[in-house]
Motif scaffolding. Structure first.
Motif, PDB file in Angstrom:
ATOM      1  N   ALA A  89       0.859  -1.126   0.002  1.00 19.79           N
ATOM      2  CA  ALA A  89       0.044  -0.036  -0.064  1.00 19.79           C
ATOM      3  C   ALA A  89       0.787   1.274   0.062  1.00 19.79           C
ATOM      4  O   ALA A  89       0.343   2.395  -0.602  1.00 19.79           O
ATOM      5  N   TYR A  90       2.140   1.463   0.416  1.00 17.05           N
ATOM      6  CA  TYR A  90       2.828   2.583   0.430  1.00 17.05           C
ATOM      7  C   TYR A  90       3.814   2.527  -0.704  1.00 17.05           C
ATOM      8  O   TYR A  90       3.737   3.623  -0.945  1.00 17.05           O
ATOM      9  N   LEU A  91       4.073   1.299  -1.423  1.00 12.96           N
ATOM     10  CA  LEU A  91       5.184   1.308  -2.526  1.00 12.96           C
ATOM     11  C   LEU A  91       4.486   1.306  -4.001  1.00 12.96           C
ATOM     12  O   LEU A  91       5.384   1.286  -4.669  1.00 12.96           O
ATOM     13  N   THR A  92       3.173   1.075  -3.945  1.00  9.46           N
ATOM     14  CA  THR A  92       2.659   1.014  -5.381  1.00  9.46           C
ATOM     15  C   THR A  92       2.730   2.473  -5.572  1.00  9.46           C
ATOM     16  O   THR A  92       2.155   3.570  -5.238  1.00  9.46           O
ATOM     17  N   PRO A  93       3.303   2.614  -7.130  1.00  5.33           N
ATOM     18  CA  PRO A  93       2.942   4.060  -7.743  1.00  5.33           C
ATOM     19  C   PRO A  93       1.497   4.378  -7.755  1.00  5.33           C
ATOM     20  O   PRO A  93       0.901   3.554  -8.199  1.00  5.33           O
ATOM     21  N   ARG A  94       1.251   5.595  -7.902  1.00  2.00           N
ATOM     22  CA  ARG A  94      -0.131   6.014  -8.061  1.00  2.00           C
ATOM     23  C   ARG A  94      -0.206   6.922  -9.173  1.00  2.00           C
ATOM     24  O   ARG A  94      -1.512   7.032  -9.481  1.00  2.00           O
ATOM     25  N   THR A  95       0.913   7.364  -9.661  1.00  2.05           N
ATOM     26  CA  THR A  95       0.536   8.453 -10.648  1.00  2.05           C
ATOM     27  C   THR A  95       1.611   8.074 -11.552  1.00  2.05           C
ATOM     28  O   THR A  95       2.531   7.446 -11.460  1.00  2.05           O
ATOM     29  N   SER A  96       1.459   8.704 -12.994  1.00  2.00           N
ATOM     30  CA  SER A  96       2.520   8.317 -14.065  1.00  2.00           C
ATOM     31  C   SER A  96       3.935   8.772 -13.480  1.00  2.00           C
ATOM     32  O   SER A  96       5.055   8.209 -14.007  1.00  2.00           O
ATOM     33  N   ALA A  97       3.916   9.838 -13.054  1.00  2.00           N
ATOM     34  CA  ALA A  97       5.181  10.170 -12.499  1.00  2.00           C
ATOM     35  C   ALA A  97       5.916   9.415 -11.730  1.00  2.00           C
ATOM     36  O   ALA A  97       7.100   9.208 -11.768  1.00  2.00           O
ATOM     37  N   GLU A  98       5.213   8.886 -10.650  1.00  2.00           N
ATOM     38  CA  GLU A  98       5.675   7.958  -9.791  1.00  2.00           C
ATOM     39  C   GLU A  98       6.115   6.805 -10.264  1.00  2.00           C
ATOM     40  O   GLU A  98       7.147   6.070  -9.972  1.00  2.00           O
ATOM     41  N   PHE A  99       5.459   6.381 -11.362  1.00  2.00           N
ATOM     42  CA  PHE A  99       5.610   4.956 -12.229  1.00  2.00           C
ATOM     43  C   PHE A  99       6.813   5.084 -12.648  1.00  2.00           C
ATOM     44  O   PHE A  99       7.605   4.357 -12.698  1.00  2.00           O
ATOM     45  N   LYS A 100       6.994   6.378 -13.396  1.00  2.00           N
ATOM     46  CA  LYS A 100       8.386   6.575 -14.073  1.00  2.00           C
ATOM     47  C   LYS A 100       9.725   6.687 -12.793  1.00  2.00           C
ATOM     48  O   LYS A 100      10.667   5.839 -13.228  1.00  2.00           O
ATOM     49  N   LEU A 101       9.579   7.430 -11.973  1.00  2.00           N
ATOM     50  CA  LEU A 101      10.309   7.561 -11.019  1.00  2.00           C
ATOM     51  C   LEU A 101      10.906   6.108 -10.428  1.00  2.00           C
ATOM     52  O   LEU A 101      11.942   5.811 -10.444  1.00  2.00           O
ATOM     53  N   TYR A 102       9.675   5.473  -9.998  1.00  2.00           N
ATOM     54  CA  TYR A 102       9.872   3.930  -9.407  1.00  2.00           C
ATOM     55  C   TYR A 102      10.722   3.141 -10.416  1.00  2.00           C
ATOM     56  O   TYR A 102      11.550   2.596  -9.864  1.00  2.00           O
ATOM     57  N   SER A 103      10.034   3.272 -11.425  1.00  2.00           N
ATOM     58  CA  SER A 103      10.826   1.962 -12.433  1.00  2.00           C
ATOM     59  C   SER A 103      12.245   2.456 -12.838  1.00  2.00           C
ATOM     60  O   SER A 103      13.174   1.572 -12.888  1.00  2.00           O
ATOM     61  N   LEU A 104      12.493   3.743 -13.111  1.00  2.00           N
ATOM     62  CA  LEU A 104      13.801   4.278 -13.181  1.00  2.00           C
ATOM     63  C   LEU A 104      14.611   4.108 -12.088  1.00  2.00           C
ATOM     64  O   LEU A 104      16.113   3.812 -12.272  1.00  2.00           O
ATOM     65  N   SER A 105      14.238   4.296 -10.844  1.00  2.00           N
ATOM     66  CA  SER A 105      15.144   4.092  -9.791  1.00  2.00           C
ATOM     67  C   SER A 105      15.476   2.613  -9.599  1.00  2.00           C
ATOM     68  O   SER A 105      16.375   2.262  -9.298  1.00  2.00           O
ATOM     69  N   GLN A 106      14.521   1.707  -9.975  1.00  2.00           N
ATOM     70  CA  GLN A 106      14.860   0.371  -9.819  1.00  2.00           C
ATOM     71  C   GLN A 106      15.934   0.041 -10.759  1.00  2.00           C
ATOM     72  O   GLN A 106      16.786  -0.801 -10.575  1.00  2.00           O
ATOM     73  N   GLU A 107      15.918   0.534 -11.967  1.00  2.00           N
ATOM     74  CA  GLU A 107      16.678   0.190 -13.076  1.00  2.00           C
ATOM     75  C   GLU A 107      18.279   0.825 -12.541  1.00  2.00           C
ATOM     76  O   GLU A 107      19.149   0.201 -12.810  1.00  2.00           O
TER      77      GLU A 107
END
Lengths: 667, 462
Positions: A89-107
């Motif tokens: 519930a904390y770590l799921t991205p909620r916006t497209s910006a977060e989606f981008k940020l999270y996937s890039l950080s993982q990368e």
């Protein structure tokens, strides 16, 4: 983890079958040779009994077949986000910006790990996996051979150390050793591919931003972002760069050397030079190959101005291909069609002959081919009248087919097809496009997350426009938020769809999603929602939930620690107030009225009448007087009529009537 | 549970012994302290953080586990969890008793325990952030803000996605494969763990007890303990069966629906069962030898599982072509591999590293057994009555005696040759023979005695 170590199959091989019935007679002898030959044929048919038992042959399949079969049983979970994220519930991205940020950080975390593994390979020598997994082990990226030799050059080319390879080549030439032609061609290929710049290592630590060296460029292109103009500008074909220099120094050149140079020139924007090199090639009595022609056809629209000239050049190239007996491939035709897109009105007449030629040669079109056809017939600017059936024909030809990636432009198809559906407002075709996406492996051709959001955005927009609200909501649940994070415009479309089908009672639910997706700071969206809520009187329960919504919005507006604070507008203020009044939250409504003054906004006349009505319902004379005072404070023209109606409907005390009349006199 | 506790004490004792000998001091110490510290912490821990920490470690602690055991006795998980803590103790025990040559595994255990702690503390922070969320909510309600200097707003949790799940959703899509417990994805009000102050067990959100089962094994496996470095003879009897048990974090991915789907998907890979073999008896008739092997699937570092090498071969002796001598010899040779009740011979081979080798070896053993039992060695002729496997009435003292008695009962003139055969052929004598044989071979049961009595009565005409 650890899936059930439980055995997948307790295979009971009932295949043993050693003992033939008819053998039994001979077994009377004591030293019967129970031969191993009998053991070795488990699949033999057992004879001797009344029926013959036929044991089926053992089936064989490739290594992934079972996994693929099991994977095919799994469907998409519409409530989950992308599988690369933590399901939390904390770590799921909620916006497209977060989606981008999270996937890039993982990368970036992954490449950081890769960097350390490759930088300190001696600490990562233990091979845990069994069987061995090569990609988990450190790669050798450092140069091992230091002396000047051919082997060193080969190593540098393999490790893609462009500068070092060129240096090594020069040193070899200075030392007087002749480099073999094939090796020189390899070097040329490397230089032309990267445009005479060292390719940036994927796992290299990022340089500081003010270090504007040319070392780090194209790889840094953001995932999911369109190419920026600056990226394109940096990579240019310089006059007399290493590729040309080496090419000129070469004692003999073959087709591959020319091909490398031409393709490099086309890739990096030196189109006319590419054609000059091609003339050189012909002058040296060599012939081109299919890759050279593909590159040249791509370059053709750049070197000519007029549409007819462009087309003539392409036709000329194709004729030369035929003369030189070069067999065209899919990419050739795709390049022709791509070039045709830039030939204006000529394209529509020439597209079909090209397609027919393709069919005659038995080349199966890829998605890029269809994308180019659609692009030719549905120009964004021109009206698409008269060509509406092209999309239908294309779709009926490819529906149910599974495509594989063959052309870099394949990923454009889905988003372009959806664009046309949106432009022609053709929901039927949109559904067909979406079904095609679900066929086989076609989802892989949807492109990166940027293209995906475009595609789903268009699809959702079209749905909101054309479909009944129940269907829209069904898709909404299906797509959002697992596949697509709509922007505020998308949410406004949804609100409008709700409005059209008179399902405003769903607004509180949508508001929850708006908050989750971080669109609660978009003033336009919030105001639109508020005005929809305030417009009509709803049933009491709905009105109550609206009021809760409105209070949440108010709390948002009051928040001071936002980076971009929301500004009260007259309409948002009055919408919230009227929603509260309808829900009989008089106390909160009065607080809202105070806010008007604080924010220098003026309430509307209708709002004042609404207040009056609610006061009448509760029969509170004191409040009525206060209302008149507030109204007079704003200098509203409605004050007079308010006073009159108050004097008619309420039994005012003397002091109260004095205050009202005082106001009246002032007005 | 008691066993496990015993093991702890014993291991403490043992490790301290090792320490005193001095050679392995620095290695055995951490093992001991990490294990014992937990017990000491229970005494007087005031710090709530430490308490939470302790709670998280409850599974490591035998006393907590026993509480837990009382809480939900009968649940299947209990068995799994118990076995886990038991294994740890066993491991520590085994490690501490090992000779210095086995130092490497000990260090590994130590690493593994540390890794486990880290995991817990990570999760702890996750659990704490929920507390902060509440603070944030209070702030928003208008209470005076305390940490205004705070740069970033605390990230709030969104509503769990279980809220958005429709009732008739496709569960197999939510849990398609084995994964540790995710409170966000499981729409069940599950509770588990040690209840605080006589309350109920903690809820699923941020509940380590629910997540732990799988993750523990991960650290365990990544330490490489299971696959390599460990001499099989020392570890495999204790470790292997346990590992199999708690390799399973949960069964959320193996719902009946999922299994049905998988079966459907795997059908194309199966061959059709021969139609003629429609009953078990037919199978046994045509294919008397059964070979049993196992394959394992696990999400670990290694595809290999040492248990796959075992091959079990079963065959019914009655289906082999054996005469009486050969049969008896075979039974003698196979020893306890032969089951008298079911008449089956079971050969299990696991001494070779590969399955195929073990299979070949099992087949070889069967062949050799067969041939060997058909042979009659010279010394087998020396077999006397006392060496027989079972009582044989023929030529026994019993037969001699009864013949003598019967002959005495006969009139004298008929005492000629051929009378003995005639006497032995009589029904009463046959009955007597049967009853004596039964009595000798099966022991003196009441019915046997009764039968004997009747036979004697009939024989003597009493």
């Amino acid at each position: 983890m650890a899936s059930s170590c439980a055995h997948v199959g307790r295979q009971i091989h009932k295949t043993a079958n050693l003992f033939h019935r008819n053998v039994k007679d001979t077994l009377q002898r004591r030293y019967f040779g129970l031969g191993s030959a009998i053991f070795q044929q488990p699949a033999a048919a057992v004879s001797g009994s009344a029926q013959k038992i036929v044991i089926p042959r053992k089936k064989t399949w490739n290594k992934e077949a079972v996994l693929q079969a099991l994977a095919s049983t799994v469907n998409r979970d519409p409530t989950a986000s992308h599988y690369i994220f933590q399901d939390d519930a904390y770590l799921t991205p909620r916006t497209s910006a977060e989606f981008k940020l999270y996937s890039l950080s993982q990368e970036s975390g992954r490449s950081a790990a890769k960097f350390f593994i490759n930088a300190y390979p001696k600490y990562f020598q233990k091979d845990f996996a069994s069987p061995h997994i090569p990609c988990l082990m450190p790669e050798t990226l450092e140069l091992q051979i230091n002396e000047v030799s051919e082997a060193a050059l080969i190593e540098r080319i393999q490790l893609r150390k462009l500068k070092a390879a060129v240096d090594m080549y020069d040193q070899l030439l200075q030392a007087g050793t002749s480099v073999p032609l094939e090796l020189t061609n390899d070097l040329l290929d490397l230089i032309c591919l990267y445009g005479d710049h060292d390719p940036a290592r994927n796992d290299a630590p990022e340089q500081s931003t003010d270090d504007l060296g040319e070392e780090q460029e194209d790889v840094k292109r953001r995932k999911g972002m369109p190419q920026r103009a600056s990226d394109l500008l940096r990579l240019v074909w310089r006059e007399n760069n290493n590729a040309e220099r080496i090419f000129n120094m070469m004692p003999e050149r073959n087709r591959r050397s020319y091909g490398a140079l031409i393709r490099g020139m086309v890739k990096h924007g030196a189109y006319t030079k590419a054609f000059d090199t091609y003339t050189d090639l012909l002058n040296n009595r060599l012939t081109g190959d299919v890759h050279i022609f593909n590159a040249l056809i791509n370059a053709a629209p750049e070197v000519k101005e007029k549409y007819t000239e462009k087309w003539d050049l392409i036709v000329d190239l194709l004729k030369q291909m035929a003369e030189q007996k070069v067999k065209p491939d899919l990419l050739t035709f795709n390049s022709v069609l791509k070039a045709l897109r830039r030939c204006g009105s000529l394209a529509r007449t020439q597209a079909f002959p090209v397609i027919n030629e393709m069919k005659a040669l038995g080349i199966a079109p890829s998605l890029a081919t269809y994308d180019h056809i659609l692009g030719i017939f549905y120009k964004a600017a021109t009206s698409a009248q008269g060509y509406t059936e092209i999309l239908q024909e294309v779709l009926s030809e490819i529906s149910g087919k599974s495509f594989t990636a063959q052309d870099p432009d394949d990923v454009q198809f889905f988003k372009d097809a959806m664009r046309i559906c949106l432009a022609t407002k053709d929901i039927e075709q949109a559904y067909r496009v979406h079904t095609l996406l679900g066929v086989g492996e076609n989802w892989k051709l949807l492109g990166d997350s940027y293209y995906q959001s475009i595609y789903y955005g268009r699809f959702f927009n079209l749905l909101c426009m054309m479909e009944h609200i129940d269907v829209v909501l069904k898709w909404y649940k299906e797509l959002i938020p697992s596949l697509y994070y709509p922007n505020s415009q998308g949410m406004r479309d949804l609100l409008q769809a709700l409005d059209t089908d008179n399902r405003l009672d769903l607004i509180p639910q949508i508001w929850k999603d708006i908050k989750r997706m971080g669109h609660d700071n978009k003033t336009e969206l919030v105001e639109e929602m508020l005005s929809l809520m305030a417009r009509e009187k709803q049933s009491p329960e709905v009105q109550q939930s609206f009021a809760d919504c409105a209070l949440e919005v108010k709390a948002l507006y009051m928040q001071s620690d936002r980076r971009v604070p929301l500004n009260w507008s007259a309409s948002s203020l009055s919408s919230i107030t009227s929603v509260l009044l309808e829900a009989e939250k008089t106390q909160q409504a009065w607080e809202m009225l105070q806010l008007f003054k604080l924010n220098n906004r003026v309430p509307s006349e209708s709002l004042m009448h609404q207040f009056l009505a609610s006061i009448k319902a509760s029969n509170n004379a004191q409040q009525a007087v206060e209302l008149v005072q507030t109204s007079a404070g704003f200098c509203l023209p409605v004050t007079r009529s308010l006073i009159e109606s108050i004097q008619q409907d309420f039994d005012l005390t003397e002091e109260q009537s004095k205050r009202t009349t005082f106001r009246q006199a002032n007005n | 549970m008691r066993e496990a506790e015993k093991a702890v004490r014993w291991s403490d004792y043992k490790s301290s012994q090792v320490t005193s000998t001095g050679s392995v001091t620095q290695v055995s110490k951490p093992v001991k302290s990490s294990d014992v510290n937990l017990e000491r912490e229970q005494g007087a821990v005031r710090d709530p953080k430490l308490k939470a920490h302790r709670r998280g470690n409850a599974a490591l602690n035998p006393r907590y586990t026993s509480h837990f055991y009382q809480q939900c006795r009968g649940a299947d998980e209990v068995k799994i969890r118990l076995s886990r803590s038991y294994v740890i103790q066993q491991l520590i025990m085994a490690a501490s008793t090992m000779c210095p040559a086995m130092l490497l595994p000990i260090r590994r255990i130590n690493c593994k325990l540390n890794g486990f702690y880290k995991h817990i503390s990570l999760n702890k922070t996750a659990a704490y952030s929920s507390g902060l969320t509440i603070n944030n909510a209070i702030e928003r309600q208008g209470l005076p803000e305390r940490g205004s200097q705070r740069q970033r707003r605390q990230r709030r949790a969104i509503e769990p996605r279980t809220e958005r799940m429709p009732v008739d959703q496709d569960w197999t899509a939510v849990y398609p494969s084995a994964a540790s417990f995710r409170p966000n994805a499981v729409p069940l009000p599950v509770r588990m763990g040690y209840p605080v102050k006589r309350g109920v067990p903690p809820e699923k959100k941020g509940n380590l007890e629910l997540i732990k089962m799988g993750t523990f094994l991960k650290t365990f496996k990544s330490s490489g303990l299971i696959n390599e470095d460990v001499p099989q003879s020392k570890f495999s009897p204790i470790l292997m069966p346990m590992v199999l048990e708690w390799d399973i974090p949960n069964f959320l991915h193996l719902t009946p629906d999922a299994i049905k789907k998988h079966c459907e998907a795997l059908k194309p890979f199966c061959t059709e069962w021969p139609a003629e073999l429609d009953s078990d008896t037919k199978c046994e008739e045509h294919f008397p030898i059964q070979v049993q092997t196992k394959d394992f699937v696990s999400a670990g570092l290694s595809l290999r599982n040492p248990n796959t090498r075992t091959v079990t071969l079963t065959v019914k002796l009655s289906s082999l072509n054996l005469d009486d001598h050969a049969r008896k010899k075979m039974i003698k040779l196979s020893g306890d591999r032969y089951n008298k009740d079911t008449d089956t011979l079971t050969i299990t081979t696991d001494s070779c590293p590969l399955k195929q080798q073990n299979y070949d070896y099992a087949m070889y053993l069967l062949t050799v057994l067969y041939h060997e039992s058909w042979k009659t060695e010279a010394w087998e002729k020396e077999k006397t009555r006392t060496d027989m496997e079972e009582y044989v009435w023929e030529d026994s003292p019993s037969q001699k005696n009864i013949l003598e008695t019967l002959l005495r009962m006969q009139p004298l003139e008929e005492k000629e040759g051929g009378v003995q055969e005639e006497l032995l052929g009589r029904a009463e004598v046959q009955e007597y023979k049967d009853s004596v044989t039964k009595l000798k071979n099966e022991g003196e049961t009441e019915s046997n005695m009764q039968q004997y009595k009747e036979a004697v009565k009939k024989l003597l005409n009493i």
